[in-house]
Scaffold this motif. Sequence first.
Motif, PDB file in Angstrom:
ATOM      1  N   CYS A  49      76.844  73.779   3.233  1.00  0.00           N
ATOM      2  CA  CYS A  49      77.638  72.802   3.998  1.00  0.00           C
ATOM      3  C   CYS A  49      77.254  72.835   5.471  1.00  0.00           C
ATOM      4  CB  CYS A  49      79.129  73.083   3.834  1.00  0.00           C
ATOM      5  SG  CYS A  49      79.751  72.869   2.166  1.00  0.00           S
ATOM      6  N   LEU A  50      77.111  74.029   6.022  1.00  0.00           N
ATOM      7  CA  LEU A  50      76.741  74.166   7.432  1.00  0.00           C
ATOM      8  C   LEU A  50      75.396  73.490   7.702  1.00  0.00           C
ATOM      9  CD1 LEU A  50      77.384  75.472  10.231  1.00  0.00           C
ATOM     10  CD2 LEU A  50      76.008  77.419   9.450  1.00  0.00           C
ATOM     11  N   PHE A  51      74.402  73.771   6.859  1.00  0.00           N
ATOM     12  CA  PHE A  51      73.072  73.197   7.067  1.00  0.00           C
ATOM     13  C   PHE A  51      73.084  71.679   6.894  1.00  0.00           C
ATOM     14  CE2 PHE A  51      71.591  77.588   5.872  1.00  0.00           C
ATOM     15  CZ  PHE A  51      71.175  77.914   7.153  1.00  0.00           C
ATOM     16  N   ARG A  52      73.913  71.185   5.974  1.00  0.00           N
ATOM     17  CA  ARG A  52      73.992  69.732   5.785  1.00  0.00           C
ATOM     18  C   ARG A  52      74.629  69.073   7.003  1.00  0.00           C
ATOM     19  NH1 ARG A  52      71.756  66.494   1.640  1.00  0.00           N
ATOM     20  NH2 ARG A  52      72.018  64.468   2.605  1.00  0.00           N
ATOM     21  N   LEU A  53      75.654  69.687   7.558  1.00  0.00           N
ATOM     22  CA  LEU A  53      76.280  69.155   8.768  1.00  0.00           C
ATOM     23  C   LEU A  53      75.303  69.177   9.942  1.00  0.00           C
ATOM     24  CD1 LEU A  53      79.822  70.769   8.452  1.00  0.00           C
ATOM     25  CD2 LEU A  53      79.295  68.312   8.387  1.00  0.00           C
ATOM     26  N   LEU A  54      74.505  70.210  10.034  1.00  0.00           N
ATOM     27  CA  LEU A  54      73.492  70.266  11.090  1.00  0.00           C
ATOM     28  C   LEU A  54      72.472  69.147  10.916  1.00  0.00           C
ATOM     29  CD1 LEU A  54      72.754  74.053  11.510  1.00  0.00           C
ATOM     30  CD2 LEU A  54      73.443  72.473  13.309  1.00  0.00           C
ATOM     31  N   ARG A  55      72.085  68.917   9.692  1.00  0.00           N
ATOM     32  CA  ARG A  55      71.068  67.902   9.403  1.00  0.00           C
ATOM     33  C   ARG A  55      71.572  66.480   9.633  1.00  0.00           C
ATOM     34  NH1 ARG A  55      68.610  66.671   3.464  1.00  0.00           N
ATOM     35  NH2 ARG A  55      67.799  64.635   4.006  1.00  0.00           N
ATOM     36  N   ASP A  56      72.802  66.201   9.173  1.00  0.00           N
ATOM     37  CA  ASP A  56      73.303  64.827   9.157  1.00  0.00           C
ATOM     38  C   ASP A  56      74.372  64.531  10.196  1.00  0.00           C
ATOM     39  OD1 ASP A  56      71.581  64.184   7.068  1.00  0.00           O
ATOM     40  OD2 ASP A  56      73.026  64.842   5.565  1.00  0.00           O
ATOM     41  N   GLY A  57      74.838  65.547  10.897  1.00  0.00           N
ATOM     42  CA  GLY A  57      75.851  65.329  11.920  1.00  0.00           C
ATOM     43  C   GLY A  57      77.261  65.368  11.365  1.00  0.00           C
ATOM     44  N   PRO A  58      78.244  65.216  12.260  1.00  0.00           N
ATOM     45  CA  PRO A  58      79.647  65.290  11.850  1.00  0.00           C
ATOM     46  C   PRO A  58      79.981  64.272  10.762  1.00  0.00           C
ATOM     47  CG  PRO A  58      79.449  65.314  14.235  1.00  0.00           C
ATOM     48  CD  PRO A  58      78.090  64.983  13.691  1.00  0.00           C
ATOM     49  N   MET A  59      80.829  64.703   9.833  1.00  0.00           N
ATOM     50  CA  MET A  59      81.251  63.814   8.747  1.00  0.00           C
ATOM     51  C   MET A  59      82.553  64.326   8.149  1.00  0.00           C
ATOM     52  SD  MET A  59      78.597  64.895   5.698  1.00  0.00           S
ATOM     53  CE  MET A  59      77.177  64.977   6.776  1.00  0.00           C
ATOM     54  N   ARG A  60      83.167  63.457   7.374  1.00  0.00           N
ATOM     55  CA  ARG A  60      84.389  63.834   6.667  1.00  0.00           C
ATOM     56  C   ARG A  60      84.049  64.771   5.523  1.00  0.00           C
ATOM     57  NH1 ARG A  60      88.145  58.401   6.393  1.00  0.00           N
ATOM     58  NH2 ARG A  60      88.059  57.982   8.631  1.00  0.00           N
ATOM     59  N   SER A  61      85.026  65.550   5.139  1.00  0.00           N
ATOM     60  CA  SER A  61      84.849  66.522   4.068  1.00  0.00           C
ATOM     61  C   SER A  61      84.453  65.842   2.756  1.00  0.00           C
ATOM     62  CB  SER A  61      86.137  67.330   3.885  1.00  0.00           C
ATOM     63  OG  SER A  61      85.962  68.325   2.914  1.00  0.00           O
ATOM     64  N   SER A  62      85.030  64.702   2.466  1.00  0.00           N
ATOM     65  CA  SER A  62      84.711  63.992   1.221  1.00  0.00           C
ATOM     66  C   SER A  62      83.251  63.551   1.195  1.00  0.00           C
ATOM     67  CB  SER A  62      85.630  62.787   1.039  1.00  0.00           C
ATOM     68  OG  SER A  62      85.503  61.907   2.149  1.00  0.00           O
ATOM     69  N   GLU A  63      82.746  63.109   2.327  1.00  0.00           N
ATOM     70  CA  GLU A  63      81.338  62.709   2.415  1.00  0.00           C
ATOM     71  C   GLU A  63      80.434  63.931   2.242  1.00  0.00           C
ATOM     72  OE1 GLU A  63      78.289  60.434   5.497  1.00  0.00           O
ATOM     73  OE2 GLU A  63      80.336  60.861   6.137  1.00  0.00           O
ATOM     74  N   LEU A  64      80.824  65.038   2.848  1.00  0.00           N
ATOM     75  CA  LEU A  64      80.062  66.274   2.727  1.00  0.00           C
ATOM     76  C   LEU A  64      79.995  66.711   1.268  1.00  0.00           C
ATOM     77  CD1 LEU A  64      78.550  68.627   4.073  1.00  0.00           C
ATOM     78  CD2 LEU A  64      80.785  69.700   4.469  1.00  0.00           C
ATOM     79  N   ALA A  65      81.115  66.636   0.566  1.00  0.00           N
ATOM     80  CA  ALA A  65      81.146  67.027  -0.844  1.00  0.00           C
ATOM     81  C   ALA A  65      80.151  66.196  -1.652  1.00  0.00           C
ATOM     82  CB  ALA A  65      82.557  66.873  -1.402  1.00  0.00           C
ATOM     83  N   THR A  66      80.104  64.920  -1.380  1.00  0.00           N
ATOM     84  CA  THR A  66      79.165  64.047  -2.078  1.00  0.00           C
ATOM     85  C   THR A  66      77.725  64.442  -1.768  1.00  0.00           C
ATOM     86  OG1 THR A  66      80.735  62.205  -2.046  1.00  0.00           O
ATOM     87  CG2 THR A  66      78.405  61.651  -2.365  1.00  0.00           C
ATOM     88  N   GLU A 106      78.660  75.733  18.461  1.00  0.00           N
ATOM     89  CA  GLU A 106      77.502  76.464  18.987  1.00  0.00           C
ATOM     90  C   GLU A 106      77.293  77.768  18.211  1.00  0.00           C
ATOM     91  OE1 GLU A 106      75.021  75.557  20.981  1.00  0.00           O
ATOM     92  OE2 GLU A 106      76.028  73.615  20.871  1.00  0.00           O
ATOM     93  N   THR A 107      78.391  78.420  17.845  1.00  0.00           N
ATOM     94  CA  THR A 107      78.291  79.631  17.033  1.00  0.00           C
ATOM     95  C   THR A 107      77.636  79.313  15.700  1.00  0.00           C
ATOM     96  OG1 THR A 107      80.269  80.556  18.059  1.00  0.00           O
ATOM     97  CG2 THR A 107      79.618  81.499  15.945  1.00  0.00           C
ATOM     98  N   GLY A 108      78.033  78.217  15.102  1.00  0.00           N
ATOM     99  CA  GLY A 108      77.441  77.793  13.835  1.00  0.00           C
ATOM    100  C   GLY A 108      75.959  77.485  13.981  1.00  0.00           C
ATOM    101  N   ARG A 109      75.596  76.829  15.081  1.00  0.00           N
ATOM    102  CA  ARG A 109      74.166  76.543  15.339  1.00  0.00           C
ATOM    103  C   ARG A 109      73.375  77.833  15.486  1.00  0.00           C
ATOM    104  NH1 ARG A 109      73.445  71.289  16.174  1.00  0.00           N
ATOM    105  NH2 ARG A 109      75.194  70.113  16.982  1.00  0.00           N
ATOM    106  N   SER A 110      73.941  78.786  16.181  1.00  0.00           N
ATOM    107  CA  SER A 110      73.270  80.064  16.394  1.00  0.00           C
ATOM    108  C   SER A 110      73.059  80.785  15.069  1.00  0.00           C
ATOM    109  CB  SER A 110      74.094  80.915  17.357  1.00  0.00           C
ATOM    110  OG  SER A 110      73.529  82.175  17.503  1.00  0.00           O
ATOM    111  N   VAL A 111      74.097  80.837  14.243  1.00  0.00           N
ATOM    112  CA  VAL A 111      73.997  81.485  12.933  1.00  0.00           C
ATOM    113  C   VAL A 111      72.958  80.764  12.076  1.00  0.00           C
ATOM    114  CG1 VAL A 111      75.247  81.847  10.756  1.00  0.00           C
ATOM    115  CG2 VAL A 111      76.308  82.472  12.921  1.00  0.00           C
ATOM    116  N   ALA A 112      73.001  79.439  12.058  1.00  0.00           N
ATOM    117  CA  ALA A 112      72.061  78.661  11.257  1.00  0.00           C
ATOM    118  C   ALA A 112      70.625  78.860  11.746  1.00  0.00           C
ATOM    119  CB  ALA A 112      72.436  77.182  11.290  1.00  0.00           C
TER     120      ALA A 112
END
Length: 161
Positions: A49-66, A106-112
């Motif tokens: 999920c973290l990597f997908r959000l980094l790749r595609d940007g902010p989104m709703r949880s339902s979109e992320l699940a898809t 930023e913490t998430g970006r650093s971890v990723a």
Amino acid sequence: MAADVSGTADIDTAEELGTQLVRLQRIRERKLAQMSVESGGVEGAAFVCLFRLLRDGPMRSSELATLVNSDPSTVSRQVAQLVEHGHVQRVRDEKDGRAYVLAVTETGRSVADRMHRKRTDSLGLVLADWTQEDRVALVDLLDRFLTDYERVRPDAPSGRD
């Protein structure tokens, strides 16, 4: 329509591919378990999920699940772990102020970034003795296989009896 795999060689190849994919999945599951330990308890699968959000940007949880091919309740649990550890935050949706989207911190970006470097280094070690031609062939064939797999979706119900 699925290709006919009635020839013995084709069946043998498909069976061997299936065996190798199971082997790869087991390696991946061990790696995800290791990531969970190293990350202080965040499930390794949550990092998808973290990597997908980094790749595609902010989104709703339902979109992320898809996008990660998972059910909303699983993604919700995984996102909760990422939020709890400060890797993701919920922010108001600019398009609809009543809703929230998930955004990487930023913490998430650093971890990723750290995980990405570690993965790249590990794969570099695996491929160190391969020729450049073999490396390129692997990437090309894997891309082709995954593209066709997603297109054909052999795991999806076919509607055939």
